[in-house]
Design a protein around this motif. Structure first.
Motif, mmCIF file in Angstrom:
data_model
loop_
_atom_site.group_PDB
_atom_site.id
_atom_site.type_symbol
_atom_site.label_atom_id
_atom_site.label_comp_id
_atom_site.label_asym_id
_atom_site.label_seq_id
_atom_site.Cartn_x
_atom_site.Cartn_y
_atom_site.Cartn_z
ATOM 1 N N PHE A 54 0.835 -1.203 0.000
ATOM 2 C CA PHE A 54 0.000 0.000 0.000
ATOM 3 C C PHE A 54 0.869 1.253 0.000
ATOM 4 N N VAL A 55 1.890 1.257 0.830
ATOM 5 C CA VAL A 55 2.800 2.408 0.877
ATOM 6 C C VAL A 55 3.442 2.614 -0.489
ATOM 7 N N GLY A 56 3.679 1.538 -1.217
ATOM 8 C CA GLY A 56 4.280 1.628 -2.539
ATOM 9 C C GLY A 56 3.405 2.321 -3.577
ATOM 10 N N ILE A 57 2.079 2.266 -3.399
ATOM 11 C CA ILE A 57 1.170 2.923 -4.348
ATOM 12 C C ILE A 57 0.648 4.257 -3.830
ATOM 13 N N LEU A 58 1.080 4.622 -2.627
ATOM 14 C CA LEU A 58 0.614 5.868 -2.003
ATOM 15 C C LEU A 58 1.242 7.080 -2.671
ATOM 16 N N ARG A 59 0.395 8.020 -3.083
ATOM 17 C CA ARG A 59 0.881 9.295 -3.641
ATOM 18 C C ARG A 59 0.852 10.399 -2.589
ATOM 19 N N ASN A 60 -0.213 10.405 -1.788
ATOM 20 C CA ASN A 60 -0.392 11.481 -0.817
ATOM 21 C C ASN A 60 -1.348 11.010 0.269
ATOM 22 N N ALA A 61 -1.221 11.599 1.436
ATOM 23 C CA ALA A 61 -2.152 11.331 2.535
ATOM 24 C C ALA A 61 -2.434 12.636 3.252
ATOM 25 N N THR A 62 -3.702 12.830 3.564
ATOM 26 C CA THR A 62 -4.120 14.040 4.265
ATOM 27 C C THR A 62 -4.788 13.644 5.573
ATOM 28 N N LEU A 63 -4.245 14.131 6.661
ATOM 29 C CA LEU A 63 -4.815 13.864 7.974
ATOM 30 C C LEU A 63 -6.113 14.652 8.129
ATOM 31 N N THR A 64 -7.175 13.966 8.506
ATOM 32 C CA THR A 64 -8.468 14.608 8.734
ATOM 33 C C THR A 64 -8.646 14.956 10.206
ATOM 34 N N ALA A 65 -8.328 13.990 11.084
ATOM 35 C CA ALA A 65 -8.488 14.201 12.528
ATOM 36 C C ALA A 65 -7.723 13.128 13.280
ATOM 37 N N SER A 66 -7.417 13.427 14.526
ATOM 38 C CA SER A 66 -6.826 12.434 15.416
ATOM 39 C C SER A 66 -7.216 12.772 16.841
ATOM 40 N N PHE A 67 -7.322 11.746 17.653
ATOM 41 C CA PHE A 67 -7.564 11.948 19.072
ATOM 42 C C PHE A 67 -7.156 10.689 19.804
ATOM 43 N N GLY A 68 -6.970 10.813 21.120
ATOM 44 C CA GLY A 68 -6.566 9.641 21.869
ATOM 45 C C GLY A 68 -6.502 9.895 23.354
ATOM 46 N N TYR A 77 -7.961 9.708 8.011
ATOM 47 C CA TYR A 77 -7.209 10.324 6.928
ATOM 48 C C TYR A 77 -7.797 9.941 5.578
ATOM 49 N N ASP A 78 -7.343 10.638 4.555
ATOM 50 C CA ASP A 78 -7.703 10.313 3.181
ATOM 51 C C ASP A 78 -6.404 10.080 2.431
ATOM 52 N N THR A 79 -6.378 9.015 1.638
ATOM 53 C CA THR A 79 -5.186 8.732 0.859
ATOM 54 C C THR A 79 -5.484 8.850 -0.624
ATOM 55 N N GLU A 80 -4.486 9.299 -1.339
ATOM 56 C CA GLU A 80 -4.510 9.289 -2.804
ATOM 57 C C GLU A 80 -3.489 8.240 -3.218
ATOM 58 N N THR A 81 -3.939 7.258 -4.003
ATOM 59 C CA THR A 81 -3.054 6.189 -4.442
ATOM 60 C C THR A 81 -3.015 6.147 -5.962
ATOM 61 N N VAL A 82 -2.118 5.350 -6.488
ATOM 62 C CA VAL A 82 -2.013 5.217 -7.937
ATOM 63 C C VAL A 82 -3.359 4.787 -8.536
#
Length: 121
Positions: A54-68, A77-82
């Motif tokens: 998956f990391v190999g086809i990943l173009r970009n990732a955008t963090l939407t939110a995080s909490f813990g 998050y949202d990912t843009e892949t090949v």
């Protein structure tokens, strides 16, 4: 204020989305258990084998939110892949002693299945 588990989850997210699986794996316990749409993955080696394509086809990732909190964190998050231009996902991790011991991935496999089959998503 970022919680202890959230700090680890975000550091891990930043590493794998930067295509640095060596650094990403420093945040993962040797006996990690991952529950993903494709099934359960056990152990750091199997987890790395799961993530690397998956990391190999990943173009970009955008963090939407995080909490813990002390032991649990969620990263959305949202990912843009090949093959797929937008693949929203979430990951809930359990952290103990500074390592991810459990991960639950939530994402829709349908767009990836459609791309593999040559169908529009």
């Amino acid at each position: 204020m970022t919680s202890p588990a959230e700090k680890i989850a975000l550091a891990y997210f930043e590493a794998w989305t930067s295509h640095d699986m060596d650094r990403a794996m420093t945040y993962v316990a040797q006996d990690v258990v991952c529950d993903a749409p494709a099934g359960r993955i056990e152990g750091a080696e199997a987890y790395r084998d799961f993530m690397t394509p998956f990391v190999g086809i990943l173009r970009n990732a955008t963090l939407t939110a995080s909490f813990g909190d002390e032991e649990t964190a969620v990263v959305v998050y949202d990912t843009e892949t090949v093959p797929v231009p937008s693949a929203p996902a979430a990951e809930c991790v359990t952290v103990r002693h500074g390592k991810i011991v459990h991960s639950r991935f939530i994402f829709d496999r349908a767009p990836f299945d459609a791309a593999r089959a040559g169908r529009p998503s």
